[in-house]
Design a protein around this motif. Structure first.
Motif, PDB file in Angstrom:
ATOM      1  N   THR A 114       8.214   1.305   4.212  1.00  0.00           N
ATOM      2  CA  THR A 114       7.236   1.948   3.333  1.00  0.00           C
ATOM      3  C   THR A 114       5.888   2.081   4.026  1.00  0.00           C
ATOM      4  O   THR A 114       5.251   3.143   4.000  1.00  0.00           O
ATOM      5  CB  THR A 114       7.076   1.142   2.032  1.00  0.00           C
ATOM      6  N   THR A 115       5.435   0.999   4.673  1.00  0.00           N
ATOM      7  CA  THR A 115       4.125   1.020   5.326  1.00  0.00           C
ATOM      8  C   THR A 115       4.102   1.991   6.493  1.00  0.00           C
ATOM      9  O   THR A 115       3.131   2.743   6.685  1.00  0.00           O
ATOM     10  CB  THR A 115       3.736  -0.390   5.792  1.00  0.00           C
ATOM     11  N   LEU A 174       3.133  -7.825   8.208  1.00  0.00           N
ATOM     12  CA  LEU A 174       2.896  -7.656   6.772  1.00  0.00           C
ATOM     13  C   LEU A 174       3.082  -8.956   5.999  1.00  0.00           C
ATOM     14  O   LEU A 174       2.322  -9.262   5.081  1.00  0.00           O
ATOM     15  CB  LEU A 174       3.847  -6.590   6.211  1.00  0.00           C
ATOM     16  N   ASN A 175       4.107  -9.704   6.342  1.00  0.00           N
ATOM     17  CA  ASN A 175       4.474 -10.937   5.640  1.00  0.00           C
ATOM     18  C   ASN A 175       5.588 -11.603   6.424  1.00  0.00           C
ATOM     19  O   ASN A 175       6.239 -10.961   7.267  1.00  0.00           O
ATOM     20  CB  ASN A 175       4.938 -10.649   4.200  1.00  0.00           C
ATOM     21  N   GLY A 258       4.133  -1.856  -8.173  1.00  0.00           N
ATOM     22  CA  GLY A 258       4.306  -3.248  -7.773  1.00  0.00           C
ATOM     23  C   GLY A 258       3.206  -3.697  -6.827  1.00  0.00           C
ATOM     24  O   GLY A 258       2.720  -2.928  -5.987  1.00  0.00           O
ATOM     25  N   LYS A 259       2.822  -4.964  -6.956  1.00  0.00           N
ATOM     26  CA  LYS A 259       1.747  -5.514  -6.135  1.00  0.00           C
ATOM     27  C   LYS A 259       2.091  -5.455  -4.655  1.00  0.00           C
ATOM     28  O   LYS A 259       1.219  -5.218  -3.801  1.00  0.00           O
ATOM     29  CB  LYS A 259       1.468  -6.955  -6.557  1.00  0.00           C
ATOM     30  N   HIS A 260       3.374  -5.664  -4.318  1.00  0.00           N
ATOM     31  CA  HIS A 260       3.781  -5.617  -2.910  1.00  0.00           C
ATOM     32  C   HIS A 260       3.494  -4.249  -2.300  1.00  0.00           C
ATOM     33  O   HIS A 260       3.098  -4.142  -1.137  1.00  0.00           O
ATOM     34  CB  HIS A 260       5.272  -5.966  -2.769  1.00  0.00           C
ATOM     35  N   ASN A 261       3.656  -3.185  -3.101  1.00  0.00           N
ATOM     36  CA  ASN A 261       3.366  -1.843  -2.595  1.00  0.00           C
ATOM     37  C   ASN A 261       1.872  -1.578  -2.478  1.00  0.00           C
ATOM     38  O   ASN A 261       1.445  -0.795  -1.619  1.00  0.00           O
ATOM     39  CB  ASN A 261       4.021  -0.791  -3.487  1.00  0.00           C
ATOM     40  N   ILE A 262       1.062  -2.209  -3.326  1.00  0.00           N
ATOM     41  CA  ILE A 262      -0.390  -2.061  -3.196  1.00  0.00           C
ATOM     42  C   ILE A 262      -0.842  -2.649  -1.858  1.00  0.00           C
ATOM     43  O   ILE A 262      -1.688  -2.082  -1.157  1.00  0.00           O
ATOM     44  CB  ILE A 262      -1.123  -2.745  -4.361  1.00  0.00           C
ATOM     45  N   TYR A 263      -0.253  -3.789  -1.481  1.00  0.00           N
ATOM     46  CA  TYR A 263      -0.544  -4.354  -0.160  1.00  0.00           C
ATOM     47  C   TYR A 263      -0.159  -3.367   0.950  1.00  0.00           C
ATOM     48  O   TYR A 263      -0.904  -3.190   1.925  1.00  0.00           O
ATOM     49  CB  TYR A 263       0.204  -5.669   0.034  1.00  0.00           C
ATOM     50  N   ASN A 264       1.004  -2.732   0.809  1.00  0.00           N
ATOM     51  CA  ASN A 264       1.432  -1.766   1.824  1.00  0.00           C
ATOM     52  C   ASN A 264       0.444  -0.613   1.939  1.00  0.00           C
ATOM     53  O   ASN A 264       0.114  -0.153   3.039  1.00  0.00           O
ATOM     54  CB  ASN A 264       2.825  -1.231   1.482  1.00  0.00           C
ATOM     55  N   VAL A 265      -0.022  -0.136   0.789  1.00  0.00           N
ATOM     56  CA  VAL A 265      -0.996   0.963   0.777  1.00  0.00           C
ATOM     57  C   VAL A 265      -2.297   0.538   1.457  1.00  0.00           C
ATOM     58  O   VAL A 265      -2.856   1.274   2.282  1.00  0.00           O
ATOM     59  CB  VAL A 265      -1.263   1.424  -0.673  1.00  0.00           C
ATOM     60  N   LYS A 290       5.872   9.776  -2.059  1.00  0.00           N
ATOM     61  CA  LYS A 290       6.887   9.501  -3.081  1.00  0.00           C
ATOM     62  C   LYS A 290       7.631   8.186  -2.869  1.00  0.00           C
ATOM     63  O   LYS A 290       8.320   7.706  -3.770  1.00  0.00           O
ATOM     64  CB  LYS A 290       7.914  10.647  -3.103  1.00  0.00           C
ATOM     65  N   GLY A 291       7.536   7.606  -1.693  1.00  0.00           N
ATOM     66  CA  GLY A 291       8.283   6.378  -1.425  1.00  0.00           C
ATOM     67  C   GLY A 291       9.570   6.662  -0.676  1.00  0.00           C
ATOM     68  O   GLY A 291       9.980   7.810  -0.505  1.00  0.00           O
TER      69      GLY A 291
END
Length: 436
Positions: A114-115, A174-175, A258-265, A290-291
């Motif tokens: 995603t990132t 990322l993690n 989702g919070k995990h995607n906010i981090y990716n953004v 769109k993902g």
């Protein structure tokens, strides 16, 4: 690096091996091909290459260096022989990077694809960029086909095993969560591999750092930061994502949830800042995004039952994050091939909105034992039979979520094939329902 007339062994004829071969041939090396699956040697049609039917110490001693597939473990007997003979072993990623400029890289347990796709989409607003590496488009192919593009590399722990000199201009981790422990044995080894993406950064290079995690380089380079909790270069304020003083986008405007995607953004915005992409162009790219396929992907609704395809979730933390994005009751489909993970940690943290767990495949018994009667759980041999049971017990407004928490290799070639199978089952159920 001049490799004309060098004797090079390409070990492993996956997509990365094929493109490494093409790059080597263009560089006029003498290319030797080997794969543990000898049938692959019969089906590949490379001109001007030497096919090796059997490897041995004498033969390995004649190679100048090796390029190995990420699938080949470092304890492989032929790699151990090569090391004994002091032969250089490259991953395809590292080798191809020697002939590339403008590489940025992303690793981590979850969120890599995603990132990488977010970064690529934003950079393409101002430059030409290509997503490559573990995303399915090898670095060697990018070098050959997209020479002048910024190369946004998704980097796996497997790739980092043989990447001593890999040196991107920008890098992030990322993690780090438990994953691939059958191969890497310990979390210490796995973490060390992930962190090694920073080791060759120079003072003019950048590390992108999530201040909410204790993950950072120990070398001298520039840093750009992001955080959900603290002030950083990219941060959250009043439900919006900011880059310094510029409001980029409201969280509720994003299609990614989702919070995990906010981090990716936020991480992707850091890369955009390094490359001086204007805030308005960053915003445009984020609103258009769109993902990725099979990552918390809405499939449809039939009989008031929602279907979500998260086949790409192949570890515990990824599945937990997926469940948290779903509203209402969940029927969770888990299962696949073994990765050496402790699934008690999944059931320890699993949201109580999961009213039924349905497990399948090679890991089915592991899930049942780890559950220890905490959730309703039923076991099946295949995804197909697990799906049929799930729809038979589903109530209106339930969500049937495929989020396997493990790899797919027991019954599928990859997570994509598994995701397609789930989509097919949803379509068949929809057709059957309409006939009734």
């Amino acid at each position: 690096m001049n490799i004309k007339n060098k004797n090079v062994l390409v070990y492993g004829l996956s997509s990365s091996g094929e493109w490494a071969t093409k790059l080597l041939l263009k560089l006029k090396a003498n290319v030797f091909l080997y794969d543990d699956n000898l049938d692959k040697l019969k089906t590949k049609s490379f001109k001007n290459c030497f096919l090796i039917q059997e490897l041995n110490e004498n033969l390995i001693s004649q190679f100048d260096f090796l390029i190995v597939s990420p699938a080949i473990e470092k304890e492989n007997k032929y790699l151990l022989l090569a090391k004994k003979l002091d032969k250089k072993i490259y991953s395809e990623l590292e080798f191809a990077s020697l002939f590339a400029k403008n590489i940025v890289a992303v690793t981590g347990t979850n969120g890599k694809t995603t990132t990488v796709e977010l970064i690529t989409s934003i950079l393409n607003k101002k430059y030409k960029a290509i997503a490559c590496g573990n995303i399915g488009y090898p670095m060697s192919r990018a070098v050959l086909e997209k020479k002048r593009y910024i190369k946004v590399a998704e980097v796996s722990s497997f790739m980092l095993e043989n990447a001593d000199s890999f040196s991107p201009h920008v890098a992030t981790v990322l993690n780090i969560e438990p994953d691939h422990l059958i191969r890497h044995k310990t979390m210490e080894e796995y973490s060390s591999l992930k962190l090694s993406i920073f080791k060759n950064l120079k003072p003019r290079d950048y590390a992108v750092i999530n201040l909410d995690l204790n993950i950072h380089p120990t070398i001298n380079c520039m840093t750009i930061t992001y955080s959900y909790k603290h002030m950083a270069d990219v941060y959250i304020k009043d439900g919006c994502i900011y880059l310094h003083q510029h409001k980029i986008v409201a969280i509720n405007e994003l299609r990614l949830k989702g919070k995990h995607n906010i981090y990716n953004v936020m991480c992707a915005i850091c890369y955009a800042y390094i490359y001086k992409v204007q805030p308005k162009l960053i915003r445009e790219a984020l609103l258009d995004f769109k993902g990725e396929r099979y990552r918390i992907e809405w499939v449809g609704k039939t009989n008031e039952i929602n279907f979500v395809n998260d086949s790409k979730s192949t570890n515990i933390s990824s599945t937990l994050a997926s469940v948290e994005t779903i509203k209402g009751a969940v029927i969770l489909l888990l299962g696949g091939s073994k990765k050496g993970l402790d699934y008690t940690k999944l059931f320890d943290k699993l949201n109580k909105r999961v009213r039924q767990v349905v497990v399948f495949g090679e890991t089915a018994d592991d899930f049942v034992l780890a559950n220890a009667d905490r959730f309703n759980i039923e076991k099946f041999s295949t995804l197909s039979s697990a799906f049929d049971y799930a729809v038979s017990i589903a109530k209106p407004h339930d969500t049937i979520l495929l989020s396997p928490a493990t790899a797919s290799y027991d019954q599928y070639a990859n997570f994509i094939e598994r995701g397609r199978d789930f989509d097919k089952k949803v379509k068949e159920y929809e057709t059957k329902t309409k006939k009734e």
